[in-house]
Design an enzyme around this catalytic site. Sequence first.
Site, short mmCIF file in Angstrom:
data_model
loop_
_atom_site.label_atom_id
_atom_site.label_comp_id
_atom_site.label_asym_id
_atom_site.label_seq_id
_atom_site.Cartn_x
_atom_site.Cartn_y
_atom_site.Cartn_z
N THR A 181 0.84 -1.20 0.00
CA THR A 181 0.00 0.00 0.00
C THR A 181 0.87 1.25 0.00
O THR A 181 2.07 1.19 0.27
CB THR A 181 -0.88 0.04 1.26
OG1 THR A 181 -0.04 0.08 2.43
CG2 THR A 181 -1.79 -1.17 1.34
N ASP A 182 0.24 2.39 -0.29
CA ASP A 182 0.93 3.67 -0.14
C ASP A 182 0.05 4.62 0.66
O ASP A 182 -1.00 4.23 1.16
CB ASP A 182 1.36 4.25 -1.49
CG ASP A 182 0.18 4.69 -2.36
OD1 ASP A 182 -0.90 5.01 -1.82
OD2 ASP A 182 0.34 4.73 -3.59
N MET A 183 0.49 5.85 0.81
CA MET A 183 -0.22 6.78 1.70
C MET A 183 -1.58 7.22 1.18
O MET A 183 -2.32 7.89 1.92
CB MET A 183 0.66 7.99 2.04
CG MET A 183 0.94 8.90 0.89
SD MET A 183 2.18 10.16 1.31
CE MET A 183 1.26 11.21 2.43
#
Lengths: 148, 148, 148, 148
Positions: free
Chosen positions: C13-15
């Site tokens: 995942t990313d932000m």
Amino acid sequence: MITVIEKVRFYETDMMGIVHHSNQIRWFEVARCEYLRQAGIDLFALMDGGITFPIKHVSCEYISPINYGDTIEITTYLHKLSRAQMVFAYRISNQEDGTVMATGMTQNVFTHKKDGTVARLDTEAYAKLKKCYEEDLKNPQTGGMSIG
Amino acid sequence: MITVIEKVRFYETDMMGIVHHSNQIRWFEVARCEYLRQAGIDLFALMDGGITFPIKHVSCEYISPINYGDTIEITTYLHKLSRAQMVFAYRISNQEDGTVMATGMTQNVFTHKKDGTVARLDTEAYAKLKKCYEEDLKNPQTGGMSIG
Amino acid sequence: MITVIEKVRFYETDMMGIVHHSNQIRWFEVARCEYLRQAGIDLFALMDGGITFPIKHVSCEYISPINYGDTIEITTYLHKLSRAQMVFAYRISNQEDGTVMATGMTQNVFTHKKDGTVARLDTEAYAKLKKCYEEDLKNPQTGGMSIG
Amino acid sequence: MITVIEKVRFYETDMMGIVHHSNQIRWFEVARCEYLRQAGIDLFALMDGGITFPIKHVSCEYISPINYGDTIEITTYLHKLSRAQMVFAYRISNQEDGTVMATGMTQNVFTHKKDGTVARLDTEAYAKLKKCYEEDLKNPQTGGMSIG
């Protein structure tokens, strides 16, 4: 002792909104590779000669979260050296205010690619690294570095 | 104690021909997340409640190189637990012959997302984890695990 | 046509809170490698024989965001084949409800490692792939796959 | 049009000895984020306002292999712009000799985080991007860029 500068990338974050903790380990590698380059060690030549240098141990203390867009300094020096292994220590700081964000250490062991047995670094490469190691020993800035 | 199985991916290798050492750190996370899931902890719910759980410390001992195509087992258990932190221990083994390829540990600290201060896990989630921790304490297989 | 199953990892995942879009490209590789394995192609043997198979083109259409914890199916088939190149098509679906989350394609070109010139796959390996390709051509499920 | 410079990292390679092809997609992101930063777009502010900007389409043409230690230039410009989407084009070149190593494009769609529906960029941010887009349109260097 050398320092490299990185700007934190969007893809280095995770859904907690901060840098994923595997990136500090990767930034240690960036600094270590640059240290070796400045020391005159050619990693391609080592590998062409059948020598690899896998990591045997890593540790990292995460002191402050690192955010997308931060500019960070990764400082590293040789903490221990023999013809069979290199131990590097690291400190990651925020460039803007000097806050220490992580410290850590890694151990690489020189290894014969063909059978995985321990190798000994050749005399010329070892002499180059030893010179850097001795400079690090004399450097008051590295003496006080925590090695996480 | 839980075990997850992974098949090593091509993109996890590097030009030394083996798995890049940051992946062991990522596999520890895969096992930790699965442990928490089986314990009944919902990470989305925690984050929606303003709690994050950043890593404060990681260490890994790399015992054997891991190769593309290997099937590995990542075993983890809770080594320490309080309402403010969780310490997990890990062992990565080759599924085919049981060779131990890495051991390690991680420390997570529960943190308020808004200001980064230490949080305390809510009573219900803590009770779920405590139950798993007590089972791990009684498990003779986890007692002998090295924590790299 | 083959299908592999992956469970989405936290570190993917990313932000923005969803899977980082480079992972779909990596999952295509996971499926492609499994296709080749099932076809009887040994990537280590190819590389030991001085043949690499770099990617020349990738495209991906992202249809739905993918989230941490999702179980996804990555389906792939050979869309084009010659002794110099392989073009694979891909579809990523949510295992729970069948929603298509991404489609894509990749082109690999067989290459001599020593000088980067185009190589031609050996007769035996090519025959194995051709058999799979012909099965894919006859498969009504692959005919309708979009190749994003 | 902006250009960012990257030095290829060891961990970006794979066992074929060259950069793994998912990194070109990540470098496109590095350049895109820098373009947005220079345009005055604050991604944190967008996300705090409930707007995300997921990728809907990516393509990349890989022209030359990229190696560990290479210094590369990633050039990007806005190829299409509306209040609902941005299409960027990219070119990766070797800094030393100017060889083009990859070209590509990406499409981002502005999206409401809460329900995934299409959003429209606010007037102020859109005006900033539009100014850059019009400069790119007039720039003879971007006109000729292939968008892989």
